[in-house]
Motif scaffolding. Structure first.
Motif, PDB file in Angstrom:
ATOM      1  N   LYS A  99      20.875  30.864   9.949  1.00  6.43           N
ATOM      2  CA  LYS A  99      19.886  30.755  11.015  1.00  6.43           C
ATOM      3  C   LYS A  99      19.737  32.079  11.760  1.00  6.43           C
ATOM      4  CE  LYS A  99      18.893  26.240  11.057  1.00  6.43           C
ATOM      5  NZ  LYS A  99      17.614  25.595  11.206  1.00  6.43           N
ATOM      6  N   GLY A 100      20.850  32.765  11.980  1.00  7.81           N
ATOM      7  CA  GLY A 100      20.802  34.043  12.683  1.00  7.81           C
ATOM      8  C   GLY A 100      20.053  35.109  11.911  1.00  7.81           C
ATOM      9  N   ARG A 101      20.199  35.105  10.577  1.00  7.94           N
ATOM     10  CA  ARG A 101      19.476  36.080   9.763  1.00  7.94           C
ATOM     11  C   ARG A 101      17.979  35.816   9.793  1.00  7.94           C
ATOM     12  NH1 ARG A 101      24.058  35.817   6.269  1.00  7.94           N
ATOM     13  NH2 ARG A 101      23.142  34.118   5.088  1.00  7.94           N
ATOM     14  N   LYS A 102      17.592  34.536   9.900  1.00  6.43           N
ATOM     15  CA  LYS A 102      16.172  34.180   9.933  1.00  6.43           C
ATOM     16  C   LYS A 102      15.608  34.216  11.348  1.00  6.43           C
ATOM     17  CE  LYS A 102      16.404  31.017   6.030  1.00  6.43           C
ATOM     18  NZ  LYS A 102      16.221  29.611   5.628  1.00  6.43           N
ATOM     19  N   HIS A 103      16.471  34.423  12.335  1.00  3.53           N
ATOM     20  CA  HIS A 103      16.098  34.403  13.751  1.00  3.53           C
ATOM     21  C   HIS A 103      15.507  33.053  14.146  1.00  3.53           C
ATOM     22  CE1 HIS A 103      16.993  38.618  14.052  1.00  3.53           C
ATOM     23  NE2 HIS A 103      16.245  38.835  12.993  1.00  3.53           N
ATOM     24  N   GLU A 104      16.064  31.980  13.588  1.00  3.74           N
ATOM     25  CA  GLU A 104      15.645  30.625  13.934  1.00  3.74           C
ATOM     26  C   GLU A 104      16.599  30.065  14.975  1.00  3.74           C
ATOM     27  OE1 GLU A 104      15.598  28.147  10.518  1.00  3.74           O
ATOM     28  OE2 GLU A 104      13.992  29.249   9.543  1.00  3.74           O
ATOM     29  N   PRO A 105      16.102  29.224  15.862  1.00  5.64           N
ATOM     30  CA  PRO A 105      17.019  28.604  16.823  1.00  5.64           C
ATOM     31  C   PRO A 105      17.894  27.562  16.146  1.00  5.64           C
ATOM     32  CG  PRO A 105      14.813  27.755  17.110  1.00  5.64           C
ATOM     33  CD  PRO A 105      14.718  28.842  16.079  1.00  5.64           C
ATOM     34  N   ILE A 106      19.117  27.441  16.606  1.00  6.41           N
ATOM     35  CA  ILE A 106      20.032  26.419  16.104  1.00  6.41           C
ATOM     36  C   ILE A 106      19.724  25.131  16.845  1.00  6.41           C
ATOM     37  CG2 ILE A 106      22.443  25.681  16.270  1.00  6.41           C
ATOM     38  CD1 ILE A 106      22.222  27.485  14.051  1.00  6.41           C
ATOM     39  N   SER A 107      19.643  24.028  16.118  1.00  8.14           N
ATOM     40  CA  SER A 107      19.412  22.750  16.789  1.00  8.14           C
ATOM     41  C   SER A 107      20.704  22.314  17.459  1.00  8.14           C
ATOM     42  CB  SER A 107      18.957  21.700  15.785  1.00  8.14           C
ATOM     43  OG  SER A 107      19.932  21.503  14.802  1.00  8.14           O
ATOM     44  N   LEU A 108      20.578  21.822  18.661  1.00 10.38           N
ATOM     45  CA  LEU A 108      21.742  21.360  19.402  1.00 10.38           C
ATOM     46  C   LEU A 108      22.056  19.924  19.003  1.00 10.38           C
ATOM     47  CD1 LEU A 108      20.922  22.846  22.882  1.00 10.38           C
ATOM     48  CD2 LEU A 108      22.538  23.703  21.216  1.00 10.38           C
TER      49      LEU A 108
END
Length: 103
Positions: free
Chosen positions: A85-94
């Motif tokens: 997710k960090g490489r794609k710059h996507e938010p992590i779902s909580l």
């Protein structure tokens, strides 16, 4: 959520050519500072370090997941997912309190 100063310090470390662990150290340091100020209610320093590393992965620091056998498999899977997710710059779902994690 890491604050802007922490992200800027980690970004500066990356531009200076420092290692990923040094970049992640900025997130860990910020987390331990929060504990010292009483802003965060972790039970021990290992938890604060784990939270800082998790934030670093989500922010895009290229950290490897923990070695097999040192932590539970679920922790390794979470670290891999956060890195992707960090490489794609996507938010992590909580985590949803009722349904658990939704991806």
């Amino acid at each position: 959520m890491p604050d802007k100063k922490t992200i800027d310090r980690a970004r500066r470390d990356k531009q200076e050519g420092k290692s990923a662990s040094t970049q992640a150290g900025e997130f860990v340091r910020a987390e331990i500072d929060k504990v010292r100020k009483g802003e965060h209610g972790v039970r021990n320093t290992k938890q604060a370090i784990a939270i800082g590393l998790s934030e670093a992965r989500r922010a895009g620091v290229d950290l490897k997941p923990p070695r097999k056998g040192t932590v539970p498999e679920k922790t390794r899977e979470n670290a891999k997912r956060e890195s992707r997710k960090g490489r794609k710059h996507e938010p992590i779902s909580l985590p949803d309190p009722v349904q658990g994690y939704r991806l």
